[in-house]
Design an enzyme around this catalytic site. Structure first.
Site, PDB file in Angstrom:
ATOM      1  N   THR A  18     -13.877   3.178   9.542  1.00 31.11           N
ATOM      2  CA  THR A  18     -13.995   3.583   8.142  1.00 31.11           C
ATOM      3  C   THR A  18     -14.625   4.968   8.050  1.00 31.11           C
ATOM      4  OG1 THR A  18     -16.118   2.487   7.977  1.00 31.11           O
ATOM      5  CG2 THR A  18     -14.174   1.238   7.335  1.00 31.11           C
ATOM      6  N   ASN A  67      -5.497  -2.042  14.196  1.00 29.92           N
ATOM      7  CA  ASN A  67      -6.507  -2.419  13.200  1.00 29.92           C
ATOM      8  C   ASN A  67      -7.854  -2.771  13.820  1.00 29.92           C
ATOM      9  OD1 ASN A  67      -5.236  -2.575  10.311  1.00 29.92           O
ATOM     10  ND2 ASN A  67      -3.652  -3.266  11.725  1.00 29.92           N
ATOM     11  N   GLU A  87       2.819  -1.572  10.796  1.00 29.39           N
ATOM     12  CA  GLU A  87       2.046  -1.220  11.992  1.00 29.39           C
ATOM     13  C   GLU A  87       2.429  -2.126  13.163  1.00 29.39           C
ATOM     14  OE1 GLU A  87      -1.824  -1.600  10.307  1.00 29.39           O
ATOM     15  OE2 GLU A  87      -2.018   0.548   9.957  1.00 29.39           O
ATOM     16  N   THR A 127       0.860  -1.179   0.000  1.00 27.94           N
ATOM     17  CA  THR A 127       0.000   0.000   0.000  1.00 27.94           C
ATOM     18  C   THR A 127       0.892   1.223   0.000  1.00 27.94           C
ATOM     19  OG1 THR A 127      -1.621  -1.172   1.328  1.00 27.94           O
ATOM     20  CG2 THR A 127      -1.868   1.195   1.191  1.00 27.94           C
TER      21      THR A 127
END
Length: 220
Positions: free
Chosen positions: A220, A215, A94, A8
């Site tokens: 969102t 996470n 992460e 990403t």
């Protein structure tokens, strides 16, 4: 969402070299294969991945047209930049505390070696063992066997760093403090399948509680 197929990220690489566009595209594809496409943090692919290589030509002189002797310095520099950026991504995963280099050799083909290396690098059990500093080489061999690549377990050699832990399929009593090798910032494992010329190298990182916390609370 860091996984081969470019992870990403948006990467922009600029050079003043005078390089023909067709050569530049080919060289970038080769460099990406062994860098951005050879890293994994969590095994999940992203929808937003781009690497751009732009050449201004400001350096002048004759354009680099093919991958010959004159082009070698540029090729080495491009590969070094891509490798450094890719390793930065893994290091900055992460919650990551440790980076693992997974080298698989002796496979029947390069594709087979790559498949085994990815199976090891993406194994949650291997990655959590790395997080705990536990040199559980059984998990590594189990992940290799789960790759679906045929090989003879009795011919396998596995090393952590330069210390052999398995030789010809048998555990080695070497008296070394393996845990100390698994608690360094950079851990390397080398698996030789002794079945052919195929070789692949991937980089991954540990899977820590911090990754889960980040996470699990992501919205969102």
């Amino acid at each position: 969402m860091i996984h081969p197929r470019m992870a990403t990220m948006l990467a922009f690489i600029l050079t003043d070299a005078n390089v023909h566009p067709h050569l530049m595209e080919r060289l970038l594809r080769d460099a990406v294969r062994d860098s951005f496409n050879a890293i994994s943090v969590d095994g999940d692919c992203s929808t937003n991945d781009t690497v751009l290589l732009m050449a201004s030509g400001a350096a002048g002189r004759h354009a680099l047209l093919q991958a010959g002797r004159r082009e070698r310095p540029f090729i080495r520099a491009l590969r070094a930049v891509c490798r450094a950026l890719a390793l930065d991504i893994v290091t900055d995963g992460e919650g990551a505390r440790r980076v693992m280099e997974v080298e698989v050799s002796g496979a029947v083909s390069e594709a087979a070696a790559d498949r085994v290396a990815r199976s090891i690098a993406n194994s949650p059990l291997v990655k959590t063992a790395l997080a705990g500093g536990d040199p559980n080489w059984g998990r590594i061999l189990s992940a290799a066997g789960a790759a679906g690549v045929p090989f003879a377990p009795g011919r396998v050699t596995l090393s952590i760093g330069d210390v052999p832990v398995v030789r010809r399929g048998q555990g080695v009593q070497n008296g070394h403090d393996l845990r100390s090798l698994f608690t360094t910032p950079r851990v390397s494992i080398r698996l030789d399948l002794a079945s052919g010329p195929g070789r692949a190298v991937l980089w991954t990182c540990d899977l820590t509680r911090r990754y889960i916390e980040i996470n699990a609370h992501y919205t969102t």
